[in-house]
Design an enzyme around this catalytic site. Sequence first.
Site, PDB file in Angstrom:
ATOM      1  N   GLU A 122       0.699  -1.111  -0.087  1.00  0.00           N
ATOM      2  CA  GLU A 122       0.185  -0.293  -0.450  1.00  0.00           C
ATOM      3  C   GLU A 122       0.675   1.141   0.067  1.00  0.00           C
ATOM      4  O   GLU A 122       2.410   1.518   1.142  1.00  0.00           O
ATOM      5  CB  GLU A 122      -1.014   0.041   1.293  1.00  0.00           C
ATOM      6  CG  GLU A 122      -1.897   1.139   1.100  1.00  0.00           C
ATOM      7  CD  GLU A 122      -2.525   1.438   2.667  1.00  0.00           C
ATOM      8  OE1 GLU A 122      -2.598   0.738   3.506  1.00  0.00           O
ATOM      9  OE2 GLU A 122      -3.122   2.561   2.679  1.00  0.00           O
ATOM     10  N   GLY A 262       3.100   2.572  10.739  1.00  0.00           N
ATOM     11  CA  GLY A 262       2.560   1.319  11.848  1.00  0.00           C
ATOM     12  C   GLY A 262       2.812  -0.283  11.909  1.00  0.00           C
ATOM     13  O   GLY A 262       3.995  -0.943  12.406  1.00  0.00           O
ATOM     14  N   ALA A 263       2.116  -0.562  10.470  1.00  0.00           N
ATOM     15  CA  ALA A 263       1.474  -1.571  10.750  1.00  0.00           C
ATOM     16  C   ALA A 263       0.667  -1.938   8.978  1.00  0.00           C
ATOM     17  O   ALA A 263       0.233  -0.918   8.956  1.00  0.00           O
ATOM     18  CB  ALA A 263       1.096  -2.568  11.289  1.00  0.00           C
ATOM     19  N   GLU A 265      -2.668  -3.909   6.894  1.00  0.00           N
ATOM     20  CA  GLU A 265      -3.933  -4.772   6.744  1.00  0.00           C
ATOM     21  C   GLU A 265      -3.644  -5.849   6.116  1.00  0.00           C
ATOM     22  O   GLU A 265      -5.131  -6.682   5.534  1.00  0.00           O
ATOM     23  CB  GLU A 265      -4.805  -4.377   6.879  1.00  0.00           C
ATOM     24  CG  GLU A 265      -5.187  -3.397   5.868  1.00  0.00           C
ATOM     25  CD  GLU A 265      -4.417  -1.490   5.666  1.00  0.00           C
ATOM     26  OE1 GLU A 265      -4.198  -1.354   6.551  1.00  0.00           O
ATOM     27  OE2 GLU A 265      -5.091  -0.948   5.329  1.00  0.00           O
ATOM     28  N   HIS A 298      -6.140  -2.021  14.977  1.00  0.00           N
ATOM     29  CA  HIS A 298      -6.553  -1.588  13.946  1.00  0.00           C
ATOM     30  C   HIS A 298      -6.442  -2.138  12.696  1.00  0.00           C
ATOM     31  O   HIS A 298      -7.349  -2.415  12.045  1.00  0.00           O
ATOM     32  CB  HIS A 298      -5.805  -0.072  13.769  1.00  0.00           C
ATOM     33  CG  HIS A 298      -5.628   0.755  12.393  1.00  0.00           C
ATOM     34  ND1 HIS A 298      -6.311   1.965  12.371  1.00  0.00           N
ATOM     35  CD2 HIS A 298      -5.585   0.489  11.206  1.00  0.00           C
ATOM     36  CE1 HIS A 298      -6.998   2.470  11.802  1.00  0.00           C
ATOM     37  NE2 HIS A 298      -6.103   1.680  10.832  1.00  0.00           N
ATOM     38  N   GLU A 299      -5.519  -2.479  12.695  1.00  0.00           N
ATOM     39  CA  GLU A 299      -5.471  -4.196  11.036  1.00  0.00           C
ATOM     40  C   GLU A 299      -6.568  -5.118  11.101  1.00  0.00           C
ATOM     41  O   GLU A 299      -7.051  -5.478  10.084  1.00  0.00           O
ATOM     42  CB  GLU A 299      -3.847  -4.030  11.894  1.00  0.00           C
ATOM     43  CG  GLU A 299      -2.722  -3.174  12.072  1.00  0.00           C
ATOM     44  CD  GLU A 299      -2.598  -1.845  10.378  1.00  0.00           C
ATOM     45  OE1 GLU A 299      -3.478  -2.333   9.782  1.00  0.00           O
ATOM     46  OE2 GLU A 299      -2.289  -0.689  11.106  1.00  0.00           O
TER      47      GLU A 299
HETATM   48  N1  PHE Z   1      -3.021   0.963   5.726  1.00  0.00           N
HETATM   49  C1  PHE Z   1      -1.849   1.024   7.140  1.00  0.00           C
HETATM   50  C2  PHE Z   1      -2.953   1.564   8.044  1.00  0.00           C
HETATM   51  O1  PHE Z   1      -3.384   2.346   7.932  1.00  0.00           O
HETATM   52  C3  PHE Z   1      -0.765   2.323   7.010  1.00  0.00           C
HETATM   53  C4  PHE Z   1      -0.197   2.062   6.205  1.00  0.00           C
HETATM   54  C5  PHE Z   1       0.099   2.662   4.662  1.00  0.00           C
HETATM   55  C6  PHE Z   1       1.043   0.981   6.478  1.00  0.00           C
HETATM   56  C7  PHE Z   1       1.147   2.583   3.939  1.00  0.00           C
HETATM   57  C8  PHE Z   1       2.365   1.301   5.477  1.00  0.00           C
HETATM   58  C9  PHE Z   1       2.006   2.010   4.467  1.00  0.00           C
HETATM   59  O2  PHE Z   1      -3.268   0.527   9.106  1.00  0.00           O
HETATM   60 ZN    ZN Z   2      -5.347   1.725   8.833  1.00  0.00          ZN
END
Ligand code: PHE
Ligand code: ZN
Length: 853
Positions: A122, A262-263, A265, A298-299
Site C-alpha cells: 500500500e 505502524g503496520a 492490514e 486497527h489492522e
Molecule cells: N494502511 C496502514 C494502516 O493504516 C498504513 C500504511 C500505509 C502502512 C502505507 C504502510 C504503508 O493500517
Molecule cells: Zn489503517
Amino acid sequence: MSKAETIYLKDYKAPQFTIKTCDLVFELYEEHTQVTNLMNIERVDESAKDLVLDSIELELLEIYLDDEKLSEDRYVIEEEHLRVLNVADAFKLIIINKIYPQLNSELEGLYKSGKIFCTQNEPEGFRRITPYIDRPDVMAIFKTTLVANRERYPVLLSNGNKESNFKLDDGRHGATWFDPHPKPSYLFALVAGDLGVVQDKFVTKSGKYVRLYIYTDRGNESKCKHAMKSLKDAMKWDEEVYGREYDLDLYNIVAVDSFNMGAMENKGLNIFNSAYVLADEDTATDANFMGIQSVIAHEYFHNWTGNRITCRDWFQLTLKEGLTVFRDQCFSADLNSKEVQRIEDVDALRERQFVEDASPTAHPIQPDSYMAINNFYTATVYEKGAEVIRMLHTLLGEQKYRKAMDLYFDAFDGQAVRTDDFLWAMGKAGGIDLEQFKRWYHQSGTPKLQVDERFEDKKYTLVLTQKVPKSVEGSEQKPYFFPLKMALLDDNGQEIEARTLIVTQEREEFVFRAEKKPTLSINRDFSAPIIVEQSHNDYAFLMKHDTNSYVRYESAQSFGLQCIENMMKGKEIDEEFVSAFGHILEEDKLDLSFKSLLMELPSVSAIMQRQEIVDFDSIYAAKEKLQKHLALTFKDKLFSIYSKNHTPDSKELDSLSIGKRAIKNRALKLLSALESDEAVAVANEQYNSSVTMTDRIAALDVLENTSPEFSTVALGHFYKKYNKDTLVMNKYFSILAASHREGTLDRVMALQNDPAYNELVPNLVRSLIGVFARNYKHFHAKDGYGYKFVADRIIDIDKINPQMASGLAGAFKIYKKMNRTNKKLMKTELERILLEPSLSKNVYEIVSKIVKG
Ligand code: PHE
Ligand code: ZN
C-alpha cells in the site's frame, strides 16, 4: 524534478482491463528474486486496445501471451509502464522478471528487514514487484508460491491459507498459499525468514475455529503476549459491537524492525512495525502497551473496513482509514477508560492535525489532488477522518449507526467503493440528509465557532457563529453541519439541561429557559472537531464542576493557555489559575490517569497554535516560569502525591497501577522545574529502583533535563543494559533528541555514529532526527543550525527512503507562522532542499507547498 505531476480525483477513469486471477511464484535468492506472474485478464472497456500495466524499474526476462512467447514488437517498456499491444478480450499473460529486494531501501514492494523478506504494497508498492494494474479497484484472486533456502527461510508465508509444501534437492523448499477473497494488489503480502512464533486460537461466534500466529525474530516470543491478547480482544469486540466475524482459518502477524509506518492490514497476513507488537514491562512503557492494543485492533478491524470493502481509488483513503481509526478508538475506550481515551485522542488530533490544517499542506479528509499519494497518510485523513465518522455516530445514535453500518456491509461487500457510497448508507439507514455534512469531506482547515451568550427575562440565548477559513488555494468555504453537545449547569454544577444541538448555519441562536444565569458547558466530548472561541469564560468553575470529563480537561487547558498568554504579554501569573490548579491536586476521588491529565499544562504546540506570529523563546520562558511557580507553591502536595503513588516494585498493567505511575510521574516532572537537588535525587532513585520502563523513562527524562551529571551516569547505565535492543534504543535516542539542555544538537549529531543507530531503519530515524525536529527549543534555535541539520538529513535520507524524508520535512510546516528571524533561516534551508537535483516527488510536494504558502 522529473515526475512532480499532479493527479486529480476529477480525472478518475474506471480501469480498462481487469485481472481475475494472479498466480505468483517467487524464487528468493541472496542477490535477487525472480518473479513469475501468471494473470487471467479481461477487457472491460471496449475501446481499449493495449494493456497498460504499472511497473517501476522493470527488468523483464520473458513474457508470454496465451502461452506464446512475445517478440519485442508486441510490447513496449515505458518509464513506469509495460504496454502490451493489441490484446484480445480475455487472455492469459505470464511475466517473468527480476527484482532486488536486498537493495530496496525505500521499504516499498519486496524488501529485506534484517534477514527477513517482507513486503509493503500500500499504496503503490506492488508495481515494484511485478507489472500489474496496480490500483485498488482491480481485485483478483491470488495464489502465491514462495521458494527459498530451507535453512535461512524456514518460514514461508503469504495471504490466505497454506495449500501445500514441497522440498527441492538443492536445499531449497517451497510453499503455496491461496487466498479465496478477491483483493487489490495493495493487500498482497509475503514473508520469508527464520522466525519464532507464538500460537493461539479464537472461536468465532458462529463456531469457526481460527488459528492465530504471531511471528517475530527468535528470542522475542515472550514479548508477544500483549499483542496476542489484544488480537483476541479485537476479534471479540468486532463481533459484539459490529457483528463482524473473521473470514479465514488463519490470522498471521509478522513483526519486522524496518517498516515505514505502524503496520499493514494485508489480508490474513498483517505485517507490523515491531514497535507495535513486542512488549514486556522491562522494555515497554504503559503508552507502548496501549499503542500495541490499538494498532493490533486497527489492522484487525481493517479486515471488514478496508479489505472486504475497499477503496475505489486513493482519494477515498479516509473511507477505510477514518472509519477504522474511529473503530479502534472506540475499542480502546471500551477496554480502558472512556474519558481518558477521549482526551488523549483529542489531544493527539490537536497536536498534529490542527497544525497540519493550519498549514499550506492542509487538505480535506478526501483530497482532490496529490503528487505523491504516500504523503496523504496524514493526521487529517486518519484522525480528522475519524472525527467525521464520530460525528455521524453522534448524529445517528448508536442504533441507527449500527443499522447503517450493516447496510454498508450488505450493499458493498466485495467491492471497491467511495466515501459517497458510505455516506449513502449512513443517510439511508440513518434517515438523515447528509448533503451539507459532505462538506467535511471536501473542505480543509479547522472551523472556529464563536460562542456568545445573553441572559434576560429568564431566557438564556446561545449565539453561535461559524468562522470557516478559506481553502489553501484561497477560495471561500461554506458553513458546516455538525452535532454540538452542550449543557447548562447551575451553581452547583448540576445539569439544568443537556442537549445535542445541530448546527447548520453560519450564525444561529438557540434559546433556553432558566431561572438564573446558567454556566455553559460546550462541545462536550469534543463532539465536533472545531476550535471554540468564547468571549467570556468560566474555566475555574468548569474545571472543578463539569459533569463532562472532557470539558473539565478542556477548561483546565484553556485556563492554562489564558494564563500563559497573559504572561507572554507581560502580565503577572494569574493566581486564580494557580488556585484552581491547587484545587485539582486536592481532589482525591478522581481516577488517577484522569487527574494526571487535569494536571497537565498546555503543550508548547497548543500555545504556539494560538499565536499569530510564533516565537518559541517567549513561549518557553512563560511556560517554564508558570511551571516553576506551581512547583514552588505546591511543592509539599506534589511530593506527597509522588510518594503516595510511587510503588517501585509494581509492574502491573491494570488501570490503577497505570494511573499511579502516570500521576506520580506527572508530579515528578512538575517538581523538576525547581531544579532542586531533592527532585533530582528522587528521579535518580526512581531510575535505580524501578522495574518498569515507564518509570525509568520518566526518570531519565527528568534527569536529562535537570542534571547533566546524573543524566550521564543513568543514561550510560541504560545504554549498557539495552544497546542490543533496538526498540529500547529508540527511547534512548528520543530522550537525548528531545532534551532541552544546551548542546543537544551536537549530541544528536554525534549519536548518528552510534553503533546502535542506523539511518536505514525508520524507527531510529524517527527517534533521533524526527524527535529533534519537534524539539522546538533546539530545532528553532536562532543560529539556524537546527534547520540546517534537519535539512541536510532530509536531503540525505531522501536518497534512501523518500517517504521517511518527506515525513521529516513536516517539521517545517509551521514556516508561515514563524517570526521574521526564524522564517528567514527556514526559507534558506527549504530553498536549498528544492534545489536538490534528484529530489523525490514526496519531498518536493511537501516542501514546495510549504514555501509557496
Ligand atoms: N494502511 C496502514 C494502516 O493504516 C498504513 C500504511 C500505509 C502502512 C502505507 C504502510 C504503508 O493500517
Ligand atoms: Zn489503517
